[in-house]
Design a protein around this motif. Structure first.
Motif, PDB file in Angstrom:
ATOM      1  N   THR A  11       8.103  22.019  -6.523  1.00 58.43           N
ATOM      2  CA  THR A  11       7.444  20.751  -6.856  1.00 58.43           C
ATOM      3  C   THR A  11       6.268  20.495  -5.913  1.00 58.43           C
ATOM      4  O   THR A  11       5.176  20.119  -6.346  1.00 58.43           O
ATOM      5  CB  THR A  11       8.456  19.591  -6.775  1.00 58.43           C
ATOM      6  N   THR A  12       6.474  20.728  -4.626  1.00 60.58           N
ATOM      7  CA  THR A  12       5.419  20.514  -3.632  1.00 60.58           C
ATOM      8  C   THR A  12       4.265  21.476  -3.862  1.00 60.58           C
ATOM      9  O   THR A  12       3.090  21.085  -3.815  1.00 60.58           O
ATOM     10  CB  THR A  12       5.988  20.671  -2.209  1.00 60.58           C
ATOM     11  N   TYR A  13       4.590  22.731  -4.114  1.00 61.97           N
ATOM     12  CA  TYR A  13       3.554  23.732  -4.362  1.00 61.97           C
ATOM     13  C   TYR A  13       2.687  23.331  -5.549  1.00 61.97           C
ATOM     14  O   TYR A  13       1.451  23.339  -5.456  1.00 61.97           O
ATOM     15  CB  TYR A  13       4.195  25.107  -4.605  1.00 61.97           C
ATOM     16  N   PHE A  14       3.306  22.979  -6.655  1.00 63.95           N
ATOM     17  CA  PHE A  14       2.523  22.625  -7.843  1.00 63.95           C
ATOM     18  C   PHE A  14       1.749  21.322  -7.652  1.00 63.95           C
ATOM     19  O   PHE A  14       0.631  21.183  -8.145  1.00 63.95           O
ATOM     20  CB  PHE A  14       3.399  22.582  -9.102  1.00 63.95           C
ATOM     21  N   ALA A  15       2.306  20.360  -6.917  1.00 59.93           N
ATOM     22  CA  ALA A  15       1.572  19.119  -6.636  1.00 59.93           C
ATOM     23  C   ALA A  15       0.337  19.420  -5.796  1.00 59.93           C
ATOM     24  O   ALA A  15      -0.751  18.884  -6.054  1.00 59.93           O
ATOM     25  CB  ALA A  15       2.481  18.113  -5.924  1.00 59.93           C
ATOM     26  N   LEU A  16       0.475  20.295  -4.804  1.00 57.09           N
ATOM     27  CA  LEU A  16      -0.662  20.672  -3.969  1.00 57.09           C
ATOM     28  C   LEU A  16      -1.727  21.394  -4.793  1.00 57.09           C
ATOM     29  O   LEU A  16      -2.915  21.069  -4.708  1.00 57.09           O
ATOM     30  CB  LEU A  16      -0.197  21.564  -2.814  1.00 57.09           C
ATOM     31  N   MET A  17      -1.318  22.361  -5.598  1.00 58.87           N
ATOM     32  CA  MET A  17      -2.275  23.130  -6.393  1.00 58.87           C
ATOM     33  C   MET A  17      -2.999  22.234  -7.405  1.00 58.87           C
ATOM     34  O   MET A  17      -4.213  22.350  -7.584  1.00 58.87           O
ATOM     35  CB  MET A  17      -1.578  24.296  -7.102  1.00 58.87           C
ATOM     36  N   GLU A  18      -2.265  21.345  -8.064  1.00 51.81           N
ATOM     37  CA  GLU A  18      -2.889  20.452  -9.040  1.00 51.81           C
ATOM     38  C   GLU A  18      -3.845  19.472  -8.351  1.00 51.81           C
ATOM     39  O   GLU A  18      -4.957  19.231  -8.834  1.00 51.81           O
ATOM     40  CB  GLU A  18      -1.822  19.694  -9.824  1.00 51.81           C
ATOM     41  N   SER A  19      -3.428  18.929  -7.212  1.00 50.26           N
ATOM     42  CA  SER A  19      -4.295  18.005  -6.466  1.00 50.26           C
ATOM     43  C   SER A  19      -5.578  18.706  -6.037  1.00 50.26           C
ATOM     44  O   SER A  19      -6.680  18.146  -6.162  1.00 50.26           O
ATOM     45  CB  SER A  19      -3.565  17.465  -5.234  1.00 50.26           C
ATOM     46  N   ALA A  20      -5.454  19.921  -5.518  1.00 45.93           N
ATOM     47  CA  ALA A  20      -6.637  20.676  -5.092  1.00 45.93           C
ATOM     48  C   ALA A  20      -7.558  20.956  -6.281  1.00 45.93           C
ATOM     49  O   ALA A  20      -8.778  20.827  -6.168  1.00 45.93           O
ATOM     50  CB  ALA A  20      -6.217  21.978  -4.413  1.00 45.93           C
ATOM     51  N   SER A  21      -6.987  21.308  -7.423  1.00 45.96           N
ATOM     52  CA  SER A  21      -7.799  21.573  -8.617  1.00 45.96           C
ATOM     53  C   SER A  21      -8.509  20.313  -9.102  1.00 45.96           C
ATOM     54  O   SER A  21      -9.690  20.360  -9.466  1.00 45.96           O
ATOM     55  CB  SER A  21      -6.922  22.131  -9.742  1.00 45.96           C
ATOM     56  N   LEU A  22      -7.802  19.182  -9.114  1.00 44.06           N
ATOM     57  CA  LEU A  22      -8.416  17.926  -9.550  1.00 44.06           C
ATOM     58  C   LEU A  22      -9.542  17.509  -8.611  1.00 44.06           C
ATOM     59  O   LEU A  22     -10.610  17.074  -9.062  1.00 44.06           O
ATOM     60  CB  LEU A  22      -7.355  16.823  -9.631  1.00 44.06           C
ATOM     61  N   LEU A  23      -9.326  17.659  -7.308  1.00 42.54           N
ATOM     62  CA  LEU A  23     -10.357  17.315  -6.338  1.00 42.54           C
ATOM     63  C   LEU A  23     -11.561  18.245  -6.484  1.00 42.54           C
ATOM     64  O   LEU A  23     -12.705  17.789  -6.505  1.00 42.54           O
ATOM     65  CB  LEU A  23      -9.793  17.376  -4.917  1.00 42.54           C
ATOM     66  N   GLN A  24     -11.306  19.544  -6.625  1.00 43.07           N
ATOM     67  CA  GLN A  24     -12.415  20.488  -6.773  1.00 43.07           C
ATOM     68  C   GLN A  24     -13.206  20.203  -8.050  1.00 43.07           C
ATOM     69  O   GLN A  24     -14.432  20.256  -8.038  1.00 43.07           O
ATOM     70  CB  GLN A  24     -11.918  21.926  -6.773  1.00 43.07           C
ATOM     71  N   HIS A  25     -12.531  19.872  -9.129  1.00 45.05           N
ATOM     72  CA  HIS A  25     -13.225  19.548 -10.377  1.00 45.05           C
ATOM     73  C   HIS A  25     -14.125  18.322 -10.202  1.00 45.05           C
ATOM     74  O   HIS A  25     -15.277  18.313 -10.635  1.00 45.05           O
ATOM     75  CB  HIS A  25     -12.214  19.310 -11.505  1.00 45.05           C
ATOM     76  N   ALA A  26     -13.606  17.294  -9.545  1.00 42.51           N
ATOM     77  CA  ALA A  26     -14.407  16.081  -9.318  1.00 42.51           C
ATOM     78  C   ALA A  26     -15.604  16.381  -8.420  1.00 42.51           C
ATOM     79  O   ALA A  26     -16.713  15.880  -8.661  1.00 42.51           O
ATOM     80  CB  ALA A  26     -13.535  14.990  -8.695  1.00 42.51           C
ATOM     81  N   VAL A  27     -15.405  17.208  -7.405  1.00 42.03           N
ATOM     82  CA  VAL A  27     -16.509  17.585  -6.513  1.00 42.03           C
ATOM     83  C   VAL A  27     -17.558  18.376  -7.290  1.00 42.03           C
ATOM     84  O   VAL A  27     -18.764  18.135  -7.141  1.00 42.03           O
ATOM     85  CB  VAL A  27     -15.975  18.391  -5.310  1.00 42.03           C
ATOM     86  N   PRO A 113     -23.391  12.268   0.806  1.00 40.91           N
ATOM     87  CA  PRO A 113     -22.779  10.944   0.588  1.00 40.91           C
ATOM     88  C   PRO A 113     -21.933  10.861  -0.689  1.00 40.91           C
ATOM     89  O   PRO A 113     -20.847  10.269  -0.671  1.00 40.91           O
ATOM     90  CB  PRO A 113     -23.988  10.005   0.523  1.00 40.91           C
ATOM     91  N   GLY A 114     -22.380  11.454  -1.768  1.00 39.59           N
ATOM     92  CA  GLY A 114     -21.590  11.470  -2.997  1.00 39.59           C
ATOM     93  C   GLY A 114     -20.323  12.285  -2.837  1.00 39.59           C
ATOM     94  O   GLY A 114     -19.267  11.940  -3.371  1.00 39.59           O
ATOM     95  N   HIS A 115     -20.426  13.375  -2.100  1.00 37.85           N
ATOM     96  CA  HIS A 115     -19.277  14.227  -1.823  1.00 37.85           C
ATOM     97  C   HIS A 115     -18.226  13.443  -1.033  1.00 37.85           C
ATOM     98  O   HIS A 115     -17.037  13.476  -1.340  1.00 37.85           O
ATOM     99  CB  HIS A 115     -19.763  15.445  -1.027  1.00 37.85           C
ATOM    100  N   ILE A 116     -18.684  12.715  -0.030  1.00 44.92           N
ATOM    101  CA  ILE A 116     -17.786  11.891   0.783  1.00 44.92           C
ATOM    102  C   ILE A 116     -17.133  10.812  -0.066  1.00 44.92           C
ATOM    103  O   ILE A 116     -15.932  10.538   0.059  1.00 44.92           O
ATOM    104  CB  ILE A 116     -18.557  11.281   1.972  1.00 44.92           C
ATOM    105  N   GLU A 117     -17.892  10.206  -0.962  1.00 45.44           N
ATOM    106  CA  GLU A 117     -17.348   9.152  -1.822  1.00 45.44           C
ATOM    107  C   GLU A 117     -16.232   9.709  -2.710  1.00 45.44           C
ATOM    108  O   GLU A 117     -15.191   9.069  -2.873  1.00 45.44           O
ATOM    109  CB  GLU A 117     -18.464   8.542  -2.674  1.00 45.44           C
ATOM    110  N   VAL A 118     -16.413  10.892  -3.262  1.00 42.54           N
ATOM    111  CA  VAL A 118     -15.376  11.521  -4.103  1.00 42.54           C
ATOM    112  C   VAL A 118     -14.121  11.769  -3.268  1.00 42.54           C
ATOM    113  O   VAL A 118     -13.009  11.450  -3.701  1.00 42.54           O
ATOM    114  CB  VAL A 118     -15.893  12.832  -4.739  1.00 42.54           C
TER     115      VAL A 118
END
Length: 171
Positions: A11-27, A113-118
């Motif tokens: 569960t932790t592994y998949f939460a980390l991977m999904e969070s990283a993917s969502l953050l990278q997509h937004a960036v 600045p936009g990167h920091i805001e995300v």
């Protein structure tokens, strides 16, 4: 066969991977809206801007965890745009130094600045100060554990087996 992960580990592994993917997509979306930079190109420029402005290709590859050949391609694109320069290292002729230009620094300054805001909105907003300290400690230990392994740039390149049509005929 290796033992399976415990349910909490999985569960932790998949939460980390999904969070990283969502953050990278937004960036990546933020970068596309404010520049023509890819996420990797931004990482390279930001890494250079955060140092003395120059690093060897190997240091950059290890710093942003990217393949040497991929980094060579990305550095070439950044060089064509006038954001970095590449030259042989005066200390080691086998090494190539990458140096950020004034235009590269200006672009990082405009996009950061936009990167920091995300990052603030998606990663830090839901965390308390205590959560942030714990997460920073945990992720720092995980990163340090992973970094204790030999860097990717020192790993021997694996030769791919020839494709079926390239294999010599058996006879």
């Amino acid at each position: 066969m290796a033992d399976a992960l415990e349910p909490e580990q999985l569960t932790t592994y998949f939460a980390l991977m999904e969070s990283a993917s969502l953050l990278q997509h937004a960036v990546e979306q933020q970068l596309r809206s404010q520049s023509d930079l890819s996420h990797v190109q931004f990482q390279l420029l930001a890494k250079l801007a955060g140092t003395e402005g120059r690093m060897t290709m190997t240091e950059l590859a290890d710093g942003v965890v990217y393949s040497r050949s991929g980094l060579t391609h990305q550095a070439g694109l950044l060089e064509k745009e006038g954001l970095v320069t590449r030259a042989p290292s005066p200390d080691d002729q086998r090494a190539t130094l990458v140096t950020i230009t004034d235009a590269g620094r200006a672009l990082v300054g405009r996009v950061l600045p936009g990167h920091i805001e995300v990052a603030r909105r998606l990663l830090f907003e839901p965390l308390s100060d205590d959560d942030l300290r714990h997460l920073g400690d945990i992720m720092g230990r995980v990163r340090d554990h992973m970094r204790a392994q030999p860097p990717r740039s020192t790993a021997a390149r694996r030769r791919r087996p020839p494709r079926a049509k390239e294999r010599p005929a058996k006879g």
